[in-house]
Design a protein around this motif. Structure first.
Motif, mmCIF file in Angstrom:
data_model
loop_
_atom_site.group_PDB
_atom_site.id
_atom_site.type_symbol
_atom_site.label_atom_id
_atom_site.label_comp_id
_atom_site.label_asym_id
_atom_site.label_seq_id
_atom_site.Cartn_x
_atom_site.Cartn_y
_atom_site.Cartn_z
ATOM 1 N N THR A 1 57.664 31.694 60.115
ATOM 2 C CA THR A 1 58.865 31.320 59.071
ATOM 3 C C THR A 1 59.141 31.752 58.098
ATOM 4 O O THR A 1 59.033 33.341 57.567
ATOM 5 N N THR A 2 60.585 31.816 58.122
ATOM 6 C CA THR A 2 61.450 32.312 56.745
ATOM 7 C C THR A 2 61.045 31.623 55.443
ATOM 8 O O THR A 2 61.366 31.695 54.409
ATOM 9 N N LEU B 1 47.502 35.768 50.810
ATOM 10 C CA LEU B 1 48.377 35.373 49.695
ATOM 11 C C LEU B 1 49.472 37.233 49.838
ATOM 12 O O LEU B 1 50.538 37.096 49.142
ATOM 13 N N ALA B 2 48.677 37.929 50.522
ATOM 14 C CA ALA B 2 50.021 39.330 50.354
ATOM 15 C C ALA B 2 50.851 39.291 51.748
ATOM 16 O O ALA B 2 51.995 40.171 50.867
ATOM 17 N N ALA B 3 50.984 38.479 52.592
ATOM 18 C CA ALA B 3 51.961 37.933 52.786
ATOM 19 C C ALA B 3 53.552 37.804 51.732
ATOM 20 O O ALA B 3 52.979 37.110 51.531
ATOM 21 N N PRO B 4 54.409 38.290 53.358
ATOM 22 C CA PRO B 4 55.627 38.002 52.093
ATOM 23 C C PRO B 4 55.969 36.206 52.230
ATOM 24 O O PRO B 4 57.105 36.257 51.503
ATOM 25 N N MET C 1 46.674 35.584 60.141
ATOM 26 C CA MET C 1 47.862 35.574 58.766
ATOM 27 C C MET C 1 48.857 35.727 58.921
ATOM 28 O O MET C 1 50.204 35.686 58.602
ATOM 29 N N GLU C 2 48.772 37.235 58.753
ATOM 30 C CA GLU C 2 50.501 38.066 58.688
ATOM 31 C C GLU C 2 51.199 37.781 60.019
ATOM 32 O O GLU C 2 52.412 37.450 59.772
ATOM 33 N N ASP D 1 43.579 28.067 65.609
ATOM 34 C CA ASP D 1 43.720 29.301 65.955
ATOM 35 C C ASP D 1 44.591 29.451 65.812
ATOM 36 O O ASP D 1 45.952 28.694 65.286
ATOM 37 N N PRO D 2 45.320 30.667 65.410
ATOM 38 C CA PRO D 2 46.796 31.266 65.358
ATOM 39 C C PRO D 2 47.551 30.648 65.812
ATOM 40 O O PRO D 2 48.633 30.403 65.536
#
Length: 293
Positions: free
Chosen positions: A230-231, A256-259, A223-224, A192-193
């Protein structure tokens, strides 16, 4: 040294074991680069985890696994491989690691189903050998079980490995999970997130530096929000999907679109796809990564 086939590996290992060190010294290397990565993982067998979906012994044949790895590593867009020394050395002798990123799997002592599973000892690569062999980094599985004393040993060992790899300026790839034991004693990773986010914060704080620390994380819901925890660069774990390939690929593409996403690490999903076509599965994953670069 000339590349050899799967059938010749045992002969070469028996007659000239020194050829392994020579091949490491002669291997062509590449840089991490700046784009997202696609890394193929094959370190499951060393932990006794041979199952794929419903087949508990899917990864039992080493020759079959190596042939699948050869197909995967030959496809455009595959940047590297993650494995234990035995598998990486087979691939090395086969000439398949030229100009690839290579990550050594470090702790395989927490055998699947064992009473000591969460006391995940470092029985594979150590930082010194990762440096000596010219590998690009090391990966450690770091499962966090609050009701299991073995977690303390694993956290300490992971922290020491992260510090040493950071000192060597090599990627320290930490794969954290918040884990629990069921009534039967089986270890389960909570996906879970919120549980993944807690594991991220613990893993990111391990070691005396995080300059070269990367996280290897499962693709879960939200996921976003998860990756906003974290960085650190995050490689997304493909896992052993139980849903359709289409749903799996869609979830990878969205994540995969997340920074923070730095690419994919995929093993069984690509090496043992439901339709048996390794090349096609790898090509889909490579296209997802390429579109996110």
């Amino acid at each position: 040294m000339s590349a050899i086939g799967v059938r010749d590996l045992t002969r070469v290992r028996r007659e000239s074991p020194e050829s392994v060190d020579r091949a490491w010294a002669e291997r062509g290397r590449r840089t991490l680069g700046t784009g997202q990565l696609l890394v193929v993982a094959a370190d499951h067998p060393a932990r006794g985890a041979l199952g794929v979906r419903q087949d508990a012994m899917a990864m039992a044949s080493r020759s079959d696994l190596l042939e699948r790895m050869a197909v995967a590593l030959s496809r455009p867009g595959v940047d590297g491989v993650l494995g234990t020394a035995d598998i990486l050395e087979d691939l090395l002798l086969m000439g398949l690691l030229e100009d690839k990123l290579v990550f050594g799997s470090m702790n395989r002592g927490g055998l699947q189903g064992a009473s000591f599973e969460l006391d995940d000892r470092f029985t594979g690569y150590d930082p010194d050998q990762i440096v000596a062999k010219g590998l690009d980094g090391g990966k450690m599985l770091t499962r966090i079980g609050l009701d299991d004393d073995g977690t303390a040993e694993t956290l300490e060992a992971s922290a020491q490995a992260i510090s040493a790899l950071n000192d060597a300026r090599l990627v320290a790839m930490c794969e954290p999970f918040w884990s629990v034991r069921s009534g039967s004693g089986r270890v389960a990773n909570l996906l879970d997130p919120d549980s993944v986010i807690k594991s991220i914060h613990v893993a990111a704080g391990l070691g005396s530096s995080s300059a070269y620390t990367w996280l290897k994380l499962p693709v879960v819901e939200e996921m976003e929000r998860v990756l906003d925890a974290t960085t650190l660069p995050c490689l997304l774990l493909g896992g052993d999907p139980r849903v359709s390939p289409e749903e799996t690929y869609a979830s990878w593409g969205a994540a995969l679109a997340a920074p923070a996403a730095a690419g994919l690490v995929v093993g069984r999903a690509l090496l043992y796809p439901q339709d048996g076509d390794v090349a096609a599965a790898v090509d889909v994953a490579a296209d997802l990564v390429r579109r996110s670069r």
